[in-house]
Write a protein that holds these residues in place. Structure first.
Motif, PDB file in Angstrom:
ATOM      1  N   GLY A 229      37.311  41.345  40.401  1.00 47.53           N
ATOM      2  CA  GLY A 229      38.671  41.859  40.525  1.00 47.53           C
ATOM      3  C   GLY A 229      39.606  41.165  39.554  1.00 47.53           C
ATOM      4  N   LEU A 230      39.979  41.871  38.474  1.00 45.13           N
ATOM      5  CA  LEU A 230      40.901  41.275  37.505  1.00 45.13           C
ATOM      6  C   LEU A 230      42.316  41.782  37.742  1.00 45.13           C
ATOM      7  CD1 LEU A 230      39.474  41.005  33.873  1.00 45.13           C
ATOM      8  CD2 LEU A 230      40.046  39.184  35.472  1.00 45.13           C
ATOM      9  N   GLY A 231      42.760  41.691  38.983  1.00 48.86           N
ATOM     10  CA  GLY A 231      44.140  42.062  39.316  1.00 48.86           C
ATOM     11  C   GLY A 231      45.007  40.814  39.228  1.00 48.86           C
ATOM     12  N   TYR A 235      43.041  37.684  37.745  1.00 49.75           N
ATOM     13  CA  TYR A 235      43.425  37.381  36.365  1.00 49.75           C
ATOM     14  C   TYR A 235      44.010  35.969  36.253  1.00 49.75           C
ATOM     15  CZ  TYR A 235      46.316  36.911  32.263  1.00 49.75           C
ATOM     16  OH  TYR A 235      46.891  36.390  31.136  1.00 49.75           O
ATOM     17  N   HIS A 236      44.962  35.656  37.141  1.00 52.41           N
ATOM     18  CA  HIS A 236      45.608  34.342  37.012  1.00 52.41           C
ATOM     19  C   HIS A 236      44.645  33.195  37.334  1.00 52.41           C
ATOM     20  CE1 HIS A 236      49.388  36.779  37.016  1.00 52.41           C
ATOM     21  NE2 HIS A 236      49.618  35.941  36.025  1.00 52.41           N
ATOM     22  N   SER A 237      43.746  33.400  38.294  1.00 52.22           N
ATOM     23  CA  SER A 237      42.737  32.348  38.570  1.00 52.22           C
ATOM     24  C   SER A 237      41.924  32.111  37.302  1.00 52.22           C
ATOM     25  CB  SER A 237      41.787  32.776  39.700  1.00 52.22           C
ATOM     26  OG  SER A 237      42.496  33.110  40.857  1.00 52.22           O
ATOM     27  N   ALA A 238      41.465  33.214  36.684  1.00 50.11           N
ATOM     28  CA  ALA A 238      40.632  33.112  35.481  1.00 50.11           C
ATOM     29  C   ALA A 238      41.410  32.471  34.332  1.00 50.11           C
ATOM     30  CB  ALA A 238      40.135  34.498  35.083  1.00 50.11           C
ATOM     31  N   LYS A 239      42.680  32.812  34.230  1.00 56.43           N
ATOM     32  CA  LYS A 239      43.512  32.288  33.130  1.00 56.43           C
ATOM     33  C   LYS A 239      43.603  30.753  33.188  1.00 56.43           C
ATOM     34  CE  LYS A 239      48.484  32.674  31.974  1.00 56.43           C
ATOM     35  NZ  LYS A 239      48.877  31.650  31.266  1.00 56.43           N
ATOM     36  N   GLU A 267      41.731  37.224  27.516  1.00 59.22           N
ATOM     37  CA  GLU A 267      42.901  37.988  27.060  1.00 59.22           C
ATOM     38  C   GLU A 267      42.482  39.272  26.336  1.00 59.22           C
ATOM     39  OE1 GLU A 267      45.768  37.456  28.248  1.00 59.22           O
ATOM     40  OE2 GLU A 267      45.214  35.530  29.124  1.00 59.22           O
ATOM     41  N   LYS A 268      41.399  39.169  25.532  1.00 65.35           N
ATOM     42  CA  LYS A 268      40.923  40.382  24.842  1.00 65.35           C
ATOM     43  C   LYS A 268      40.399  41.386  25.858  1.00 65.35           C
ATOM     44  CE  LYS A 268      39.830  38.659  20.277  1.00 65.35           C
ATOM     45  NZ  LYS A 268      38.831  37.890  19.571  1.00 65.35           N
ATOM     46  N   LEU A 269      39.749  40.883  26.902  1.00 63.31           N
ATOM     47  CA  LEU A 269      39.234  41.781  27.943  1.00 63.31           C
ATOM     48  C   LEU A 269      40.393  42.477  28.671  1.00 63.31           C
ATOM     49  CD1 LEU A 269      36.862  42.896  29.621  1.00 63.31           C
ATOM     50  CD2 LEU A 269      37.094  40.913  31.119  1.00 63.31           C
ATOM     51  N   MET A 270      41.489  41.747  28.901  1.00 65.74           N
ATOM     52  CA  MET A 270      42.638  42.347  29.574  1.00 65.74           C
ATOM     53  C   MET A 270      43.233  43.475  28.721  1.00 65.74           C
ATOM     54  SD  MET A 270      42.840  41.037  32.513  1.00 65.74           S
ATOM     55  CE  MET A 270      44.421  41.525  33.199  1.00 65.74           C
ATOM     56  N   PHE A 282      32.898  46.399  27.132  1.00 64.20           N
ATOM     57  CA  PHE A 282      33.605  45.387  26.338  1.00 64.20           C
ATOM     58  C   PHE A 282      32.604  44.690  25.419  1.00 64.20           C
ATOM     59  CE2 PHE A 282      35.474  41.011  25.961  1.00 64.20           C
ATOM     60  CZ  PHE A 282      36.556  41.391  25.174  1.00 64.20           C
ATOM     61  N   GLU A 283      32.992  44.504  24.160  1.00 63.22           N
ATOM     62  CA  GLU A 283      32.057  44.026  23.134  1.00 63.22           C
ATOM     63  C   GLU A 283      31.427  42.660  23.481  1.00 63.22           C
ATOM     64  OE1 GLU A 283      35.249  41.835  20.129  1.00 63.22           O
ATOM     65  OE2 GLU A 283      33.876  43.373  19.378  1.00 63.22           O
ATOM     66  N   GLY A 284      30.132  42.581  23.206  1.00 63.00           N
ATOM     67  CA  GLY A 284      29.401  41.325  23.409  1.00 63.00           C
ATOM     68  C   GLY A 284      28.921  41.109  24.835  1.00 63.00           C
ATOM     69  N   THR A 285      29.207  42.062  25.730  1.00 64.75           N
ATOM     70  CA  THR A 285      28.788  41.857  27.127  1.00 64.75           C
ATOM     71  C   THR A 285      27.716  42.868  27.523  1.00 64.75           C
ATOM     72  OG1 THR A 285      30.475  43.356  28.005  1.00 64.75           O
ATOM     73  CG2 THR A 285      31.097  41.045  27.781  1.00 64.75           C
ATOM     74  N   THR A 286      26.933  42.489  28.515  1.00 66.74           N
ATOM     75  CA  THR A 286      25.925  43.406  29.054  1.00 66.74           C
ATOM     76  C   THR A 286      26.509  44.104  30.266  1.00 66.74           C
ATOM     77  OG1 THR A 286      24.272  41.784  28.428  1.00 66.74           O
ATOM     78  CG2 THR A 286      23.550  43.524  29.939  1.00 66.74           C
ATOM     79  N   LYS A 287      26.365  45.416  30.304  1.00 63.55           N
ATOM     80  CA  LYS A 287      26.841  46.160  31.474  1.00 63.55           C
ATOM     81  C   LYS A 287      25.761  46.116  32.546  1.00 63.55           C
ATOM     82  CE  LYS A 287      28.110  50.712  33.037  1.00 63.55           C
ATOM     83  NZ  LYS A 287      28.147  52.129  32.825  1.00 63.55           N
ATOM     84  N   LEU A 288      26.120  45.687  33.753  1.00 69.10           N
ATOM     85  CA  LEU A 288      25.135  45.580  34.825  1.00 69.10           C
ATOM     86  C   LEU A 288      25.122  46.858  35.672  1.00 69.10           C
ATOM     87  CD1 LEU A 288      25.736  41.856  35.810  1.00 69.10           C
ATOM     88  CD2 LEU A 288      24.204  42.790  34.091  1.00 69.10           C
ATOM     89  N   LYS A 289      24.207  46.873  36.624  1.00 70.06           N
ATOM     90  CA  LYS A 289      23.907  48.089  37.402  1.00 70.06           C
ATOM     91  C   LYS A 289      25.156  48.716  38.045  1.00 70.06           C
ATOM     92  CE  LYS A 289      21.773  47.731  41.398  1.00 70.06           C
ATOM     93  NZ  LYS A 289      21.316  46.700  42.128  1.00 70.06           N
TER      94      LYS A 289
END
Ligand code: NAD
Length: 468
Positions: A229-231, A235-239, A267-270, A282-289
């Motif tokens: 959850g990047l809400g 987001y702020h926890s991750a930041k 920040e690029k992901l946001m 998103f570039e450089g990442t693997t999309k999971l199931k």
């Protein structure tokens, strides 16, 4: 096989487990657990196309042992009476754990906000506020809402504006927190919950002995984390974790989940999420199931920051994280908690870890009822005092400070600095309080947080002698 329980029952199960370590009798414990007031309302919404829709909404005041009661308002399709009661109860215990002098409450409207125009959302919010007012479920001295899942400062601004139109209360600004700054909000409230999550995890990770038990080095730097959850909260926890040197390796959002063991640029992901509406691709990442798959990936810290019941009997055995930082409310079911704990992981519980929001809401409410901004009276005085001290240092030493040094060293504390300092102090002190209880009773941190809350709330009931 064990099963997962309903949310309110989950909260009460955790309460009961902790209550065994306290001195209170059955009757008082039952009173502490029960919801004092439960309001279910329905009202019509005229949609933009002229059609009428019936909206279901709730407000629950769990405990009146302190007033006002306090708790967010959620806009989500999961909203129902059980969920609102559970979240209101959690608010009571959370406030007690971090010594915020409020009773617990929660509100919710059963809507998917993405299906409504801004004008419709405004009509829903204003009508809900009006109904709360009519039933005496809102007011600076009675019940004070705040943002939660699906709501933000914008909705809080609408709530205040509606309240002001129907009430002449001089403290009206204190009827809701998490407001825009221009309407009595406070600097630091938007990021407060995530900032508190960061302070809590940082404090846990600073304990050398506890980290050794987990097979981890002390400190945040270099630790990997996954966030669900990047809400606002996610987001702020991750930041703040990223700023302190932790590495975000996985993210889950509604459209799916992504992983990169070398790290993902937050920040690029946001920006990407803003453009595309999701995180997958998103570039450089693997999309999971699917959205949940990333929760089972390798990492040091897993941060569920979306909704309740996300770590459950389906995935508990597969969770590899050594630390679970519960940023969301109720993300781990009680059965899943036992399984994850038995693997030796440290679960930092929601009723402590996400208390940063209500802590700064408390500061905002104080600002509103005092009608003065923190720092307004003392900032200049502090600066002048520091300058006088620096001048003395210059006269008794050979050192002359540059203008830049003087500005930095002689800076008085403004609202933002005071809020951040109060928040950090709260999160650090409360963590050490519950960690000591954890060790004293040989229990987990969730039980320790509940013991702390029950002792504080029960103590107040005893002093009040509320039973005529
Ligand atoms: P938010 O609406 O800002 O963000 C939630 C995010 O989670 C959204 O981006 C949504 O798309 C995502 N999401 C939903 N379901 C998901 C799923 N299954 N997988 C991955 N992502 C998913 O909400 P918020 O304010 O950040 O609240 C999140 C949690 O934190 C809630 O449990 C809330 O009760 C709790 N909380 C919030 C605050 C606050 O101040 N906002 C305070 C304390 C606790």
């Amino acid at each position: 096989m064990m099963s997962d329980y309903k949310f309110y029952e989950q909260v009460n199960k955790a309460f009961d487990k902790a209550a065994a370590y306290t001195r209170f009798d059955k009757g008082l414990l039952a009173q502490m657990k029960s919801c004092n007031d439960v309001l279910h309302i329905t009202f019509p919404l005229e949609r933009d196309d002229g059609s009428i829709e019936v909206i279901h909404a709730w407000r629950v005041e769990h405990s009146h042992h302190k007033l006002p009661t306090k708790g967010g308002i959620r806009y989500a399709m999961t909203v129902n009476e059980d969920e609102t009661m559970a979240l209101a109860a959690l608010m009571t215990y959370k406030c007690a754990v971090v010594d915020v002098p409020f009773g617990g409450a929660k509100g919710g409207i059963r809507i998917n906000k993405n299906n409504y125009s801004d004008e419709e959302l405004e009509r829903i919010t204003r009508r809900y506020t009006f109904q709360l007012y009519k039933k005496n479920f809102i007011g600076p001295g009675s019940d004070v809402p705040a943002p939660d899942y699906g709501t933000s400062a914008r909705e809080m601004g609408w709530i205040l504006d509606t309240f002001r139109q129907i009430s002449s209360d001089i403290d009206a600004e204190g009827c809701v927190t998490g407001k825009p700054l221009s309407q009595g909000g406070i600097r630091g409230r938007t990021e407060a919950t995530g900032r508190g999550v960061f302070f809590g995890i940082e404090e846990a990770c600073s304990n050398t002995e506890d980290m050794k038990e987990l097979g981890l080095e002390p400190g945040i730097e270099g630790k990997t984390f996954i966030v669900q959850g990047l809400g606002n909260v996610g987001y702020h926890s991750a930041k703040y974790l990223t700023e302190a040197g932790a590495i975000m390796v996985g993210v889950a959002e509604m459209d799916g989940s992504i992983y990169n063991s070398n790290g993902i640029d937050l920040e690029k992901l946001m920006e990407y999420k803003k453009e595309t509406g999701g995180v997958t691709g998103f570039e450089g990442t693997t999309k999971l199931k699917d959205s949940w798959a990333v929760l089972e990936e390798e990492c040091d810290i897993l941060i569920p920051a979306a909704l309740e019941n996300q770590l459950n009997m389906k995935n508990a055995k597969k969770i590899k994280a050594k630390i679970i930082g519960e940023a969301a409310n109720g993300p781990t079911t009680s059965d899943a908690h036992e399984i994850i704990k038995s693997r030796g992981a440290l679960i930092i519980p929601d009723n402590y870890l996400n208390a940063g929001g209500v802590t700064v809401s408390y500061f905002e409410w104080l600002k509103n009822i005092q009608h003065v901004r923190f720092g307004r009276m003392g900032k200049r005085f502090e600066e002048d005092s520091f300058k006088r001290i620096l001048t003395v240092i210059e006269t008794i030493s050979d050192r002359n400070f540059t203008q830049k040094e003087l500005e930095t060293l002689a800076r008085g504390a403004g609202e933002r600095e005071l809020v951040d300092s109060g928040l950090k102090d709260t999160m650090v002190n409360s963590y050490n309080e519950i960690n000591e209880l954890r060790k004293l009773h040989n229990v987990d941190l969730r039980t320790a947080a509940f013991i702390s809350a029950i002792n504080k709330v029960g103590g107040i009931y005893e002093q009040m002698g509320i039973f005529p």
